[in-house]
Write a protein that holds these residues in place. Sequence first.
Motif, PDB file in Angstrom:
ATOM      1  N   THR A  76     -13.570  -9.648   0.717  1.00  0.00           N
ATOM      2  CA  THR A  76     -13.636  -9.885  -0.721  1.00  0.00           C
ATOM      3  C   THR A  76     -13.077 -11.255  -1.080  1.00  0.00           C
ATOM      4  O   THR A  76     -13.647 -11.987  -1.896  1.00  0.00           O
ATOM      5  CB  THR A  76     -12.868  -8.793  -1.488  1.00  0.00           C
ATOM      6  OG1 THR A  76     -13.375  -7.509  -1.125  1.00  0.00           O
ATOM      7  CG2 THR A  76     -13.004  -8.975  -2.987  1.00  0.00           C
ATOM      8  N   ALA A  97       0.845  -1.197   0.000  1.00  0.00           N
ATOM      9  CA  ALA A  97       0.000   0.000   0.000  1.00  0.00           C
ATOM     10  C   ALA A  97       0.881   1.249   0.000  1.00  0.00           C
ATOM     11  O   ALA A  97       2.072   1.199   0.323  1.00  0.00           O
ATOM     12  CB  ALA A  97      -0.918  -0.006   1.211  1.00  0.00           C
ATOM     13  N   LEU A 100      -4.698  -3.993  -3.940  1.00  0.00           N
ATOM     14  CA  LEU A 100      -4.923  -2.566  -4.177  1.00  0.00           C
ATOM     15  C   LEU A 100      -5.668  -2.333  -5.487  1.00  0.00           C
ATOM     16  O   LEU A 100      -6.381  -1.333  -5.627  1.00  0.00           O
ATOM     17  CB  LEU A 100      -3.590  -1.816  -4.189  1.00  0.00           C
ATOM     18  CG  LEU A 100      -2.822  -1.797  -2.861  1.00  0.00           C
ATOM     19  CD1 LEU A 100      -1.583  -0.934  -2.991  1.00  0.00           C
ATOM     20  CD2 LEU A 100      -3.696  -1.300  -1.723  1.00  0.00           C
ATOM     21  N   THR A 113      -2.567   0.501 -11.105  1.00  0.00           N
ATOM     22  CA  THR A 113      -3.700  -0.319 -11.528  1.00  0.00           C
ATOM     23  C   THR A 113      -3.760  -0.412 -13.041  1.00  0.00           C
ATOM     24  O   THR A 113      -4.008  -1.487 -13.608  1.00  0.00           O
ATOM     25  CB  THR A 113      -5.019   0.271 -10.991  1.00  0.00           C
ATOM     26  OG1 THR A 113      -4.964   0.319  -9.566  1.00  0.00           O
ATOM     27  CG2 THR A 113      -6.213  -0.562 -11.420  1.00  0.00           C
ATOM     28  N   TRP A 159      -8.080  -4.297  -6.532  1.00  0.00           N
ATOM     29  CA  TRP A 159      -9.486  -4.479  -6.131  1.00  0.00           C
ATOM     30  C   TRP A 159     -10.051  -3.178  -5.579  1.00  0.00           C
ATOM     31  O   TRP A 159     -11.143  -2.751  -5.937  1.00  0.00           O
ATOM     32  CB  TRP A 159      -9.623  -5.529  -5.040  1.00  0.00           C
ATOM     33  CG  TRP A 159      -9.104  -6.885  -5.314  1.00  0.00           C
ATOM     34  CD1 TRP A 159      -8.588  -7.377  -6.472  1.00  0.00           C
ATOM     35  CD2 TRP A 159      -9.055  -7.955  -4.377  1.00  0.00           C
ATOM     36  NE1 TRP A 159      -8.227  -8.676  -6.316  1.00  0.00           N
ATOM     37  CE2 TRP A 159      -8.490  -9.069  -5.046  1.00  0.00           C
ATOM     38  CE3 TRP A 159      -9.428  -8.088  -3.041  1.00  0.00           C
ATOM     39  CZ2 TRP A 159      -8.302 -10.299  -4.414  1.00  0.00           C
ATOM     40  CZ3 TRP A 159      -9.242  -9.308  -2.414  1.00  0.00           C
ATOM     41  CH2 TRP A 159      -8.688 -10.398  -3.094  1.00  0.00           C
ATOM     42  N   GLU A 160      -9.272  -2.566  -4.668  1.00  0.00           N
ATOM     43  CA  GLU A 160      -9.758  -1.362  -3.996  1.00  0.00           C
ATOM     44  C   GLU A 160      -9.962  -0.221  -4.996  1.00  0.00           C
ATOM     45  O   GLU A 160     -10.918   0.537  -4.905  1.00  0.00           O
ATOM     46  CB  GLU A 160      -8.750  -0.949  -2.915  1.00  0.00           C
ATOM     47  CG  GLU A 160      -9.272   0.092  -1.952  1.00  0.00           C
ATOM     48  CD  GLU A 160      -8.397   1.338  -1.910  1.00  0.00           C
ATOM     49  OE1 GLU A 160      -8.801   2.283  -1.235  1.00  0.00           O
ATOM     50  OE2 GLU A 160      -7.351   1.367  -2.568  1.00  0.00           O
ATOM     51  N   ASP A 161      -9.056  -0.126  -5.976  1.00  0.00           N
ATOM     52  CA  ASP A 161      -9.164   0.915  -7.000  1.00  0.00           C
ATOM     53  C   ASP A 161     -10.413   0.695  -7.855  1.00  0.00           C
ATOM     54  O   ASP A 161     -11.139   1.649  -8.184  1.00  0.00           O
ATOM     55  CB  ASP A 161      -7.914   0.898  -7.874  1.00  0.00           C
ATOM     56  CG  ASP A 161      -7.593   2.277  -8.444  1.00  0.00           C
ATOM     57  OD1 ASP A 161      -8.363   3.222  -8.175  1.00  0.00           O
ATOM     58  OD2 ASP A 161      -6.583   2.397  -9.144  1.00  0.00           O
ATOM     59  N   LEU A 205      -8.890  -1.275   4.966  1.00  0.00           N
ATOM     60  CA  LEU A 205      -8.517  -1.911   3.711  1.00  0.00           C
ATOM     61  C   LEU A 205      -8.275  -3.402   3.913  1.00  0.00           C
ATOM     62  O   LEU A 205      -8.681  -4.227   3.080  1.00  0.00           O
ATOM     63  CB  LEU A 205      -7.259  -1.248   3.140  1.00  0.00           C
ATOM     64  CG  LEU A 205      -6.675  -1.862   1.859  1.00  0.00           C
ATOM     65  CD1 LEU A 205      -7.693  -1.847   0.735  1.00  0.00           C
ATOM     66  CD2 LEU A 205      -5.396  -1.130   1.451  1.00  0.00           C
ATOM     67  N   LYS A 226     -13.078  -0.931  -6.933  1.00  0.00           N
ATOM     68  CA  LYS A 226     -14.239  -0.681  -6.075  1.00  0.00           C
ATOM     69  C   LYS A 226     -14.520   0.819  -5.967  1.00  0.00           C
ATOM     70  O   LYS A 226     -15.667   1.262  -6.041  1.00  0.00           O
ATOM     71  CB  LYS A 226     -13.996  -1.257  -4.682  1.00  0.00           C
ATOM     72  CG  LYS A 226     -15.111  -0.951  -3.692  1.00  0.00           C
ATOM     73  CD  LYS A 226     -14.626  -1.144  -2.257  1.00  0.00           C
ATOM     74  CE  LYS A 226     -15.659  -0.619  -1.273  1.00  0.00           C
ATOM     75  NZ  LYS A 226     -15.153  -0.494   0.093  1.00  0.00           N
ATOM     76  N   THR A 227     -13.469   1.608  -5.812  1.00  0.00           N
ATOM     77  CA  THR A 227     -13.626   3.049  -5.623  1.00  0.00           C
ATOM     78  C   THR A 227     -14.052   3.753  -6.907  1.00  0.00           C
ATOM     79  O   THR A 227     -14.946   4.607  -6.898  1.00  0.00           O
ATOM     80  CB  THR A 227     -12.302   3.666  -5.125  1.00  0.00           C
ATOM     81  OG1 THR A 227     -11.920   3.017  -3.902  1.00  0.00           O
ATOM     82  CG2 THR A 227     -12.449   5.150  -4.877  1.00  0.00           C
ATOM     83  N   PHE A 264     -11.555  -5.129   4.092  1.00  0.00           N
ATOM     84  CA  PHE A 264     -12.125  -5.236   2.745  1.00  0.00           C
ATOM     85  C   PHE A 264     -11.468  -6.379   1.968  1.00  0.00           C
ATOM     86  O   PHE A 264     -12.148  -7.157   1.275  1.00  0.00           O
ATOM     87  CB  PHE A 264     -11.927  -3.914   1.999  1.00  0.00           C
ATOM     88  CG  PHE A 264     -12.086  -4.012   0.508  1.00  0.00           C
ATOM     89  CD1 PHE A 264     -13.345  -4.168  -0.059  1.00  0.00           C
ATOM     90  CD2 PHE A 264     -10.970  -3.949  -0.324  1.00  0.00           C
ATOM     91  CE1 PHE A 264     -13.483  -4.263  -1.447  1.00  0.00           C
ATOM     92  CE2 PHE A 264     -11.109  -4.040  -1.701  1.00  0.00           C
ATOM     93  CZ  PHE A 264     -12.370  -4.204  -2.263  1.00  0.00           C
ATOM     94  N   ILE A 265     -10.142  -6.513   2.082  1.00  0.00           N
ATOM     95  CA  ILE A 265      -9.414  -7.572   1.387  1.00  0.00           C
ATOM     96  C   ILE A 265      -9.881  -8.948   1.850  1.00  0.00           C
ATOM     97  O   ILE A 265     -10.165  -9.837   1.032  1.00  0.00           O
ATOM     98  CB  ILE A 265      -7.897  -7.419   1.619  1.00  0.00           C
ATOM     99  CG1 ILE A 265      -7.373  -6.177   0.902  1.00  0.00           C
ATOM    100  CG2 ILE A 265      -7.145  -8.661   1.166  1.00  0.00           C
ATOM    101  CD1 ILE A 265      -5.949  -5.805   1.278  1.00  0.00           C
TER     102      ILE A 265
END
Length: 440
Positions: A130, A114, A209, A228, A211-213, A123, A215-216, A126-127
């Motif tokens: 998911t 990160a 990360l 990403t 995934w998070e991108d 985070l 999602k956002t 969330f990981i």
Amino acid sequence: MKIRHKVLNSERIVVLGFTALILLGAVLLWLPISSKNGTSFIDALFTATSSSCVTGLVVKDTASHFNLFGKTVILIMIQIGGMGVITMTTLVAMLIGKHLGISERNTIKNSISANHIGGIVGLTGFIVRTAAVIEALGAVALFFVFLPDYGVVDSIEYGIFHSVSGFCNAGFDIVAGKAPFSSLCGYVDNPLLNITIMFLIIVGGIGFLTWEDIKTNKFSFRKYRLQTKIILTTTLILVIIPALFFYFFEFSKMAVSSRILASFFQSVTLRTAGFNTVSFENISDSGKLMMIFLMLIGGAPGSTAGGMKITTVAVLYASVVSVFKRRDNAEIYKRRLPENVIKNAAAIFILYLFLFFLGAAIISRADNLPVFDCMFETASAIGTVGLTLGITPALSSVSKGVLIALMFLGRVGGLTFVFATVADSKYSENRYPKENVTVG
């Protein structure tokens, strides 16, 4: 307290965490209750390393050698090793309500690659959530794949095991009723299994990360972070181009439907899962060379995959292009890359190539084997892939030790291990004079 923090930096914590996991797993697999006919300690250590480092290389056929307890130990090590020791430790801390300080949050940040520690605990949650959803969906899909042949109880076990193994890019399989070490070759023409396993491998390998991108920013590619964009683009390229190569040059004698599935499956699994749906006996040397190349690249940073990472290759490619075009800076998607990123990529690339060739040379000398076969084996180990040309079970203890070391380094990361083991360097303001050196 200050001294202790300096000694146990985040890189050393990661290395020690994986070391502890491997040793504990080795002891458990060594016990008589783990296998049907007993396991030597070197084979138990090899299996524990391969499981914890989500590699998939095996010296004992997982399906026939280990009993339910042994397979459960292997599955747990795959899950912890795939998600990361630090991530799973953080999950336990969150469940028991333990407060995490700045140093703990910084360790988590480094373990999942990160950029900052703000919101790192959220985070991590969330990981984990998911990953659990994806693995559950994969287990359900694979349950229906195995149901016609193995019944309800075994299909539940097989579905869960292979879903976790696929998502964690491990490549371990426990399908019974087939020849040992044949992986998923009996399912080359099964669309549901092929698509499910490929989906699990890709999702696990693109990085947390990413995934998070997604999602956002949903599916707005323009809004994604540069990392990403690089990961998604490079992943797409490294799936399509090798698949076309395998389709036209390696699997031309297969029926079209099986040929398409086999081509895409091998392209995906080579980075860095280790399942296979075809035998490698008839693969040409050029095909094996393509496989070695893909195994060394691996997946994305901060993912369940290993290898030198696709971002490393992308950064080096951009650097080469900048030299050819006589530009001062390497650029990707209209963004300049910092010099330290290029230096790190070059260091990782050289380190992995050095270990890859050195390991192959040692194994070739120790067991009197062809160098090319040994190169395939060491690429598979350091890339944490798990594919083999069939030499793994017969290797000597020396060669097994080499592969154990390569699997470990491939999972914790070459630079992470270097930063964890070398003494802390003291930065000096003094600079030596510059002098030009001609290269090329």
